[in-house]
Design an enzyme around this catalytic site. Structure first.
Site, PDB file in Angstrom:
ATOM      1  N   CYS A   4      40.518   9.294  13.928  1.00 44.19           N
ATOM      2  CA  CYS A   4      39.162   9.861  13.842  1.00 44.19           C
ATOM      3  C   CYS A   4      38.195   8.809  13.296  1.00 44.19           C
ATOM      4  O   CYS A   4      38.386   8.290  12.190  1.00 44.19           O
ATOM      5  CB  CYS A   4      39.196  11.097  12.943  1.00 44.19           C
ATOM      6  SG  CYS A   4      37.576  11.736  12.560  1.00 44.19           S
ATOM      7  N   CYS A   7      36.685   9.742   9.923  1.00 47.12           N
ATOM      8  CA  CYS A   7      37.631   9.549   8.806  1.00 47.12           C
ATOM      9  C   CYS A   7      37.709   8.065   8.454  1.00 47.12           C
ATOM     10  O   CYS A   7      37.827   7.702   7.286  1.00 47.12           O
ATOM     11  CB  CYS A   7      39.011  10.104   9.159  1.00 47.12           C
ATOM     12  SG  CYS A   7      39.122  11.903   9.005  1.00 47.12           S
ATOM     13  N   ASP A  30      23.098   7.526  11.898  1.00 47.10           N
ATOM     14  CA  ASP A  30      23.720   7.525  13.222  1.00 47.10           C
ATOM     15  C   ASP A  30      23.570   6.145  13.860  1.00 47.10           C
ATOM     16  O   ASP A  30      22.509   5.519  13.773  1.00 47.10           O
ATOM     17  CB  ASP A  30      23.066   8.595  14.113  1.00 47.10           C
ATOM     18  CG  ASP A  30      23.913   8.919  15.339  1.00 47.10           C
ATOM     19  OD1 ASP A  30      24.424  10.048  15.428  1.00 47.10           O
ATOM     20  OD2 ASP A  30      24.066   8.026  16.212  1.00 47.10           O
ATOM     21  N   HIS A  46      38.916  16.429   6.815  1.00 52.05           N
ATOM     22  CA  HIS A  46      38.839  16.445   8.281  1.00 52.05           C
ATOM     23  C   HIS A  46      38.913  17.879   8.791  1.00 52.05           C
ATOM     24  O   HIS A  46      39.951  18.525   8.739  1.00 52.05           O
ATOM     25  CB  HIS A  46      39.954  15.611   8.917  1.00 52.05           C
ATOM     26  CG  HIS A  46      39.874  15.634  10.425  1.00 52.05           C
ATOM     27  ND1 HIS A  46      39.179  14.677  11.148  1.00 52.05           N
ATOM     28  CD2 HIS A  46      40.350  16.523  11.332  1.00 52.05           C
ATOM     29  CE1 HIS A  46      39.248  14.979  12.438  1.00 52.05           C
ATOM     30  NE2 HIS A  46      39.954  16.094  12.569  1.00 52.05           N
ATOM     31  N   ASN A  87      26.833  20.258  17.007  1.00 55.10           N
ATOM     32  CA  ASN A  87      27.391  20.429  18.347  1.00 55.10           C
ATOM     33  C   ASN A  87      28.843  20.879  18.210  1.00 55.10           C
ATOM     34  O   ASN A  87      29.572  20.369  17.357  1.00 55.10           O
ATOM     35  CB  ASN A  87      27.320  19.110  19.122  1.00 55.10           C
ATOM     36  CG  ASN A  87      25.882  18.673  19.375  1.00 55.10           C
ATOM     37  OD1 ASN A  87      25.007  19.501  19.595  1.00 55.10           O
ATOM     38  ND2 ASN A  87      25.631  17.376  19.327  1.00 55.10           N
ATOM     39  N   GLY A  93      28.557  19.686  23.623  1.00 57.11           N
ATOM     40  CA  GLY A  93      28.278  18.245  23.624  1.00 57.11           C
ATOM     41  C   GLY A  93      28.849  17.511  22.423  1.00 57.11           C
ATOM     42  O   GLY A  93      28.355  16.449  22.046  1.00 57.11           O
ATOM     43  N   HIS A  98      35.101  15.562  14.481  1.00 57.05           N
ATOM     44  CA  HIS A  98      35.098  15.740  13.016  1.00 57.05           C
ATOM     45  C   HIS A  98      33.759  16.408  12.721  1.00 57.05           C
ATOM     46  O   HIS A  98      32.705  15.814  13.005  1.00 57.05           O
ATOM     47  CB  HIS A  98      35.244  14.368  12.332  1.00 57.05           C
ATOM     48  CG  HIS A  98      35.292  14.422  10.824  1.00 57.05           C
ATOM     49  ND1 HIS A  98      36.279  13.797  10.080  1.00 57.05           N
ATOM     50  CD2 HIS A  98      34.464  14.991   9.910  1.00 57.05           C
ATOM     51  CE1 HIS A  98      36.061  13.983   8.790  1.00 57.05           C
ATOM     52  NE2 HIS A  98      34.953  14.717   8.658  1.00 57.05           N
ATOM     53  N   HIS A 100      30.296  17.594  11.967  1.00 58.08           N
ATOM     54  CA  HIS A 100      29.163  16.824  11.433  1.00 58.08           C
ATOM     55  C   HIS A 100      27.859  17.546  11.702  1.00 58.08           C
ATOM     56  O   HIS A 100      27.714  18.244  12.701  1.00 58.08           O
ATOM     57  CB  HIS A 100      29.125  15.407  12.016  1.00 58.08           C
ATOM     58  CG  HIS A 100      29.207  15.349  13.517  1.00 58.08           C
ATOM     59  ND1 HIS A 100      30.388  15.501  14.203  1.00 58.08           N
ATOM     60  CD2 HIS A 100      28.256  15.175  14.459  1.00 58.08           C
ATOM     61  CE1 HIS A 100      30.156  15.411  15.503  1.00 58.08           C
ATOM     62  NE2 HIS A 100      28.863  15.228  15.687  1.00 58.08           N
ATOM     63  N   HIS A 102      23.901  16.892  12.248  1.00 52.30           N
ATOM     64  CA  HIS A 102      22.853  15.905  12.534  1.00 52.30           C
ATOM     65  C   HIS A 102      21.581  16.323  11.794  1.00 52.30           C
ATOM     66  O   HIS A 102      21.153  17.477  11.923  1.00 52.30           O
ATOM     67  CB  HIS A 102      22.507  15.883  14.024  1.00 52.30           C
ATOM     68  CG  HIS A 102      23.604  15.442  14.944  1.00 52.30           C
ATOM     69  ND1 HIS A 102      23.642  14.192  15.522  1.00 52.30           N
ATOM     70  CD2 HIS A 102      24.701  16.089  15.415  1.00 52.30           C
ATOM     71  CE1 HIS A 102      24.692  14.093  16.310  1.00 52.30           C
ATOM     72  NE2 HIS A 102      25.365  15.231  16.273  1.00 52.30           N
TER      73      HIS A 102
HETATM   74  P1  5GP Z   1      28.195  14.549  18.645  1.00 53.19           P
HETATM   75  O1  5GP Z   1      27.789  14.328  20.067  1.00 53.19           O
HETATM   76  O2  5GP Z   1      29.694  14.530  18.478  1.00 53.19           O
HETATM   77  O3  5GP Z   1      27.552  15.750  18.024  1.00 53.19           O
HETATM   78  O4  5GP Z   1      27.596  13.335  17.842  1.00 53.19           O
HETATM   79  C1  5GP Z   1      28.322  12.214  17.477  1.00 53.19           C
HETATM   80  C2  5GP Z   1      27.338  11.221  16.906  1.00 53.19           C
HETATM   81  O5  5GP Z   1      28.072  10.209  16.251  1.00 53.19           O
HETATM   82  C3  5GP Z   1      26.486  10.539  17.984  1.00 53.19           C
HETATM   83  O6  5GP Z   1      25.109  10.769  17.697  1.00 53.19           O
HETATM   84  C4  5GP Z   1      26.868   9.073  17.870  1.00 53.19           C
HETATM   85  O7  5GP Z   1      25.784   8.200  18.058  1.00 53.19           O
HETATM   86  C5  5GP Z   1      27.429   8.982  16.455  1.00 53.19           C
HETATM   87  N1  5GP Z   1      28.453   7.964  16.291  1.00 53.19           N
HETATM   88  C6  5GP Z   1      29.529   7.754  17.085  1.00 53.19           C
HETATM   89  N2  5GP Z   1      30.273   6.737  16.610  1.00 53.19           N
HETATM   90  C7  5GP Z   1      29.642   6.307  15.484  1.00 53.19           C
HETATM   91  C8  5GP Z   1      29.943   5.261  14.547  1.00 53.19           C
HETATM   92  O8  5GP Z   1      30.934   4.538  14.653  1.00 53.19           O
HETATM   93  N3  5GP Z   1      29.070   5.096  13.516  1.00 53.19           N
HETATM   94  C9  5GP Z   1      27.965   5.895  13.357  1.00 53.19           C
HETATM   95  N4  5GP Z   1      27.181   5.638  12.315  1.00 53.19           N
HETATM   96  N5  5GP Z   1      27.660   6.873  14.227  1.00 53.19           N
HETATM   97  C10 5GP Z   1      28.496   7.080  15.270  1.00 53.19           C
HETATM   98 ZN    ZN Z   2      38.067  12.971  10.719  1.00 56.07          ZN
END
Ligand code: 5GP
Ligand code: ZN
Length: 115
Positions: A4, A7, A30, A46, A87, A93, A98, A100, A102
């Site tokens: 992950c 993680c 992000d 997690h 999401n 989407g 994990h 999160h 936004h």
């Molecule tokens: P999701 O689409 O899963 O809701 O959003 C995942 C978010 O994680 C995306 O906005 C993407 O830009 C961000 N993200 C993915 N990998 C990384 C990373 O390695 N570092 C950071 N800071 N953000 C990440």
């Molecule tokens: Zn995780």
């Protein structure tokens, strides 16, 4: 969770710009910001997605919203407003499995959140 990426960010194995951290929660910018302020707030535990939440996580999720409140003030988006998005799953989407939250702010966001 071994594979992950969030993680790994928690463990410091992947670099990130951390804006908040305590024993339960971490928040970082992000990597691909969709707004001038785009921060991800995550539990250190997690939890794969919103649908995997358990009753025992209620306090943790409440604390996440208090942290979001603090970050919004620190980032000075509290007065103009901002959006919090979670999401969940394929249709929602969710790319990173994990849980999160936004935080998006720093500009007037569009009203169309379903495309
Ligand atoms: P999701 O689409 O899963 O809701 O959003 C995942 C978010 O994680 C995306 O906005 C993407 O830009 C961000 N993200 C993915 N990998 C990384 C990373 O390695 N570092 C950071 N800071 N953000 C990440
Ligand atoms: Zn995780």
């Amino acid at each position: 969770m071994e594979d992950c990426i969030f993680c790994k960010i928690i463990k410091g194995q992947i670099p990130s710009t951390i804006v908040y951290e305590d024993s339960d929660i971490i928040a970082f910018r992000d990597v691909d910001p969709q707004a001038p302020v785009h921060i991800l707030v995550i539990p250190k535990k997690h939890i794969s997605s919103l649908i995997d939440l358990k009753e025992e996580d209620e306090l943790l999720i409440g604390k996440i919203y208090t942290v979001i409140n603090k970050i919004a003030k620190k980032e000075e988006i509290n007065e103009d407003g901002f959006r919090v998005i979670v999401n969940c799953g394929e249709n929602g989407g969710q790319e990173v499995k994990h849980l999160h939250f936004h935080i998006l702010g720093g500009k007037k966001l569009g009203l169309k959140i379903c495309e």
